[in-house]
Design a protein around this motif. Structure first.
Motif, mmCIF file in Angstrom:
data_model
loop_
_atom_site.group_PDB
_atom_site.id
_atom_site.type_symbol
_atom_site.label_atom_id
_atom_site.label_comp_id
_atom_site.label_asym_id
_atom_site.label_seq_id
_atom_site.Cartn_x
_atom_site.Cartn_y
_atom_site.Cartn_z
ATOM 1 N N ALA B 34 1.995 -14.088 25.673
ATOM 2 C CA ALA B 34 1.415 -13.973 24.333
ATOM 3 C C ALA B 34 0.962 -12.535 24.093
ATOM 4 C CB ALA B 34 0.242 -14.937 24.185
ATOM 5 N N ALA B 37 3.911 -10.286 23.590
ATOM 6 C CA ALA B 37 4.537 -10.549 22.281
ATOM 7 C C ALA B 37 3.765 -9.837 21.183
ATOM 8 C CB ALA B 37 4.587 -12.063 22.028
ATOM 9 N N VAL B 38 2.437 -9.858 21.303
ATOM 10 C CA VAL B 38 1.612 -9.174 20.309
ATOM 11 C C VAL B 38 1.842 -7.663 20.389
ATOM 12 C CG1 VAL B 38 -0.779 -8.639 19.658
ATOM 13 C CG2 VAL B 38 -0.113 -11.004 20.174
ATOM 14 N N HIS B 41 4.992 -6.814 18.737
ATOM 15 C CA HIS B 41 4.822 -6.889 17.282
ATOM 16 C C HIS B 41 4.258 -5.581 16.729
ATOM 17 C CE1 HIS B 41 3.682 -8.400 13.327
ATOM 18 N NE2 HIS B 41 2.445 -7.973 13.551
ATOM 19 N N VAL B 124 5.699 -19.988 24.483
ATOM 20 C CA VAL B 124 4.611 -19.115 24.053
ATOM 21 C C VAL B 124 5.171 -17.807 23.480
ATOM 22 C CG1 VAL B 124 2.563 -17.843 24.795
ATOM 23 C CG2 VAL B 124 3.008 -20.146 25.690
ATOM 24 N N GLY B 125 6.170 -17.237 24.154
ATOM 25 C CA GLY B 125 6.740 -15.966 23.696
ATOM 26 C C GLY B 125 7.443 -16.134 22.363
ATOM 27 N N GLY B 127 7.183 -18.637 20.340
ATOM 28 C CA GLY B 127 6.222 -19.136 19.356
ATOM 29 C C GLY B 127 5.394 -18.013 18.756
ATOM 30 N N THR B 128 4.882 -17.131 19.640
ATOM 31 C CA THR B 128 4.027 -16.049 19.157
ATOM 32 C C THR B 128 4.817 -15.101 18.256
ATOM 33 O OG1 THR B 128 2.833 -16.198 21.234
ATOM 34 C CG2 THR B 128 2.406 -14.252 19.878
ATOM 35 N N LEU B 129 6.018 -14.708 18.696
ATOM 36 C CA LEU B 129 6.831 -13.794 17.888
ATOM 37 C C LEU B 129 7.169 -14.436 16.543
ATOM 38 C CD1 LEU B 129 9.229 -12.311 20.597
ATOM 39 C CD2 LEU B 129 7.431 -11.089 19.352
ATOM 40 N N LEU B 131 5.457 -16.777 14.942
ATOM 41 C CA LEU B 131 4.258 -16.851 14.097
ATOM 42 C C LEU B 131 3.939 -15.504 13.474
ATOM 43 C CD1 LEU B 131 1.761 -19.079 16.119
ATOM 44 C CD2 LEU B 131 2.777 -19.560 13.888
ATOM 45 N N LEU B 132 4.233 -14.428 14.227
ATOM 46 C CA LEU B 132 3.946 -13.093 13.715
ATOM 47 C C LEU B 132 5.036 -12.618 12.753
ATOM 48 C CD1 LEU B 132 2.722 -11.463 17.057
ATOM 49 C CD2 LEU B 132 1.308 -12.021 15.077
ATOM 50 N N THR B 136 12.559 -13.395 17.182
ATOM 51 C CA THR B 136 12.236 -13.978 18.491
ATOM 52 C C THR B 136 13.245 -13.558 19.556
ATOM 53 O OG1 THR B 136 13.553 -15.935 17.990
ATOM 54 C CG2 THR B 136 11.193 -16.023 17.430
#
Lengths: 296, 262
Positions: B34, B37-38, B41, B124-125, B127-129, B131-132, B136
């Protein structure tokens, strides 16, 4: 039949087991005796392939432990009551051994019930008392229903009821024709159980034979109380008797009670007690293992 | 051999440590993935061309390999610690078979750990990408390759830990060495090529670098980040890891496992 031939183990300069040649016969309970550090555990570990002998061999019906096709079916061993993962339950401990012992899983619960651990089967061994560990250790040894049992200090930690139960069971197992070897540092522990004894002192077998023969070979001890100990000591020295201290006076070995009484009367020494003790077996054991302290 | 493997399998699942470490691994992978991934971003937000930062999918084998390594090491060092080698060797007196059974038994366990780690990285990876609002990268074959080979790398780490434990014997020593080496020593050694490029030919054979090579990683401590220096190919990473297993297992057998059990 367990045969030890010239079995020897040296740790550096220390000889823990020294040229041991013994046959342990089936159908009998053999007591393997000696003070702590006499080499009992090392001998058992060599027989079981856990410790490599410096010289000599140990064979079960002609095969070394490592040569046995399914060892747990031939030899059951319990070495010490600490060889368990504390987080594993009693039943799971046995279940880890069932595949290599080639027994069905149902056998595990069966032996647990046999040793009286049925109610504790699903408890973690970490919560077990020493007595329960001793029973679990025995259950592991019995898992493969083997014709030979090697048990190191099997009554250690058992309560009196457990000791009586263990004795009956070992007698029953020997009566079925199995070879049963139990080690102990206390003669009294095997006295009511063993037919034969092997007494080890400093790694050497100092006595091999039946308990009955050992008992009759023991030196006679007579306890003497007298109001005049110095006079009695002089008399004993003059007649060459062996004298040892005793809470009630002296312990005299050698002469009979009658000889002591006659000599004391002749010397004018008053005796208050003159009693031959029946602890000749313990005396023989102590004489054989005399002076042996623990190996440090 | 098969009964000995069954025995090892039962030993593994009959204490609680495996699922405690599994949960820790999943939580740690989720956290790291996570986080990265942030980072991806925001890096792309400040102008880095898309795709050059990499993806989070190869991260388990870079960051979380200490978990399968520890689980592997425990499979043998706990036997020394609790003196259960005595019943183990009484049941299976040929010690080479015991070690072989432990290694073979650890393969499916390591694969399960690896699959769990990769699934966590994927969920998680990705998903996080997602969501941002980022790409992905799940359309790329290389992402899926990283996830699959990453699971394999984690399985290899289980075997490295186990064979290393066979050599070291002491549970505390094995775990301390694994932690210190993986978290401190190797990361420092991996920086050496930045000053001495020639050293990259040595550093790429470090176990962590080999694992990353297999999993398609390398962006974390950066074997491949020095100009003109390439890390091992995936198959080279796998072979290097296998070599560690073989060396530790053989030396462990000769030096440690044949000792007297007292």
């Amino acid at each position: 039949m367990l045969e030890l031939r010239g079995l020897t183990k040296r740790f550096g300069r220390l000889t823990a087991v020294d040229d041991l040649t013994i046959d342990i016969s089936p159908g009998r309970v053999t007591g393997f005796l000696g003070p702590n550090g006499a080499g009992k555990t090392t001998t058992l570990r060599m027989a079981l392939g856990l410790v490599k002998p410096t010289a000599g061999t140990a064979t079960f019906d002609g095969k070394t432990y490592r040569q046995l096709a399914i060892p747990m079916r031939q030899v059951g061993a319990s070495l010490e009551a600490t060889s368990f993962h504390p987080g594993r339950t009693a039943l799971n401990h046995l279940l880890t051994l069932a595949p290599p012992a080639r027994v069905p899983d149902s056998r595990c619960m069966q032996v647990l019930e046999f040793v009286g651990l049925g109610p504790g089967a699903k408890r973690r061994v970490g919560q077990f008392s020493l007595g329960m560990r001793a029973r679990l250790s025995l259950a592991s040894a019995l898992l493969g229903d083997p014709p030979t049992l090697l048990l190191d200090e099997p009554v250690n930690g058992l309560d009196p009821e457990g000791i009586a139960w263990m004795r009956r069971m070992l007698r029953a197992l020997a009566a079925e024709g199995r070879t049963v070897l139990i080690s102990s540092h206390l003669l009294s522990e095997v006295y009511q159980t063993a037919d034969d004894v092997v007494i080890l002192s400093r790694g050497r077998a100092v006595y091999t034979g039946s308990l009955v023969d050992l008992e009759s070979s023991g030196q006679r001890v007579t306890v003497v109380s007298t109001p005049d100990p110095p006079a009695f000591a002089r008399l004993a020295a003059r007649l060459g008797w062996q004298l040892a201290g005793h809470p009630e006076g002296y312990a005299v070995s050698g002469p009979t009670a009658a000889e002591i009484g006659d000599a004391a009367a002749g010397a004018g020494i008053v005796l208050h007690q003159l009693a031959t003790r029946s602890d000749s077996l313990e005396t023989a054991f102590l004489a054989l293992t005399e002076g042996q302290g623990s190996i440090r | 051999m098969i009964p000995a493997i069954a025995s090892e399998n039962r030993k593994f699942f009959s204490t609680r440590i495996w699922w405690i470490l599994l949960l820790c691994m999943v939580a740690y992978v989720a956290f790291v993935v996570a986080l990265i991934a942030v980072v991806i971003h925001f890096a792309e937000g400040v102008g880095a061309p898309q795709g050059t930062i990499g993806t989070p999918y190869s991260l388990p084998a870079s960051m979380a390999y200490v978990f399968p390594a520890t689980i592997g090491a425990l499979a043998i060092t706990s036997e020394y610690r609790h003196q259960t080698l005595t019943p183990t060797f009484l049941a299976t007196p040929r010690r080479g078979i015991v070690l072989g059974a432990k290694l073979i038994g650890a393969v499916p366990i390591g694969l399960v750990l690896g699959v769990m780690a990769s699934l966590t990285a994927l969920a998680v990876g990705g998903g996080t990408l997602g969501l941002l609002g980022d790409d992905t990268s799940l359309g790329l074959a290389s992402s899926w390759r990283d996830l699959v080979l990453g699971a394999l790398a984690m399985a290899m780490w289980t075997l490295i830990g186990l064979s290393f434990g066979a050599l070291v014997r002491s549970q505390v020593a094995a775990i301390v060495i694994l932690l210190v080496f993986s978290q401190v020593v190797e990361p420092i050694l991996r920086m050496v090529p930045m000053g001495v490029p020639a050293m990259s030919h040595v550093v790429k054979f470090l176990p962590g670098a080999a694992g990353e090579a297999l999993a398609g990683g390398g962006q974390v401590y950066g074997v491949g980040s020095v100009e003109g220096v390439v890390g091992l190919p995936a198959w080279g990473g796998a072979l290097t890891m296998a070599a560690y297993v073989a060396v530790f297992a053989v030396v462990g057998y000769v030096v440690s496992m044949r000792r007297d059990v007292t």
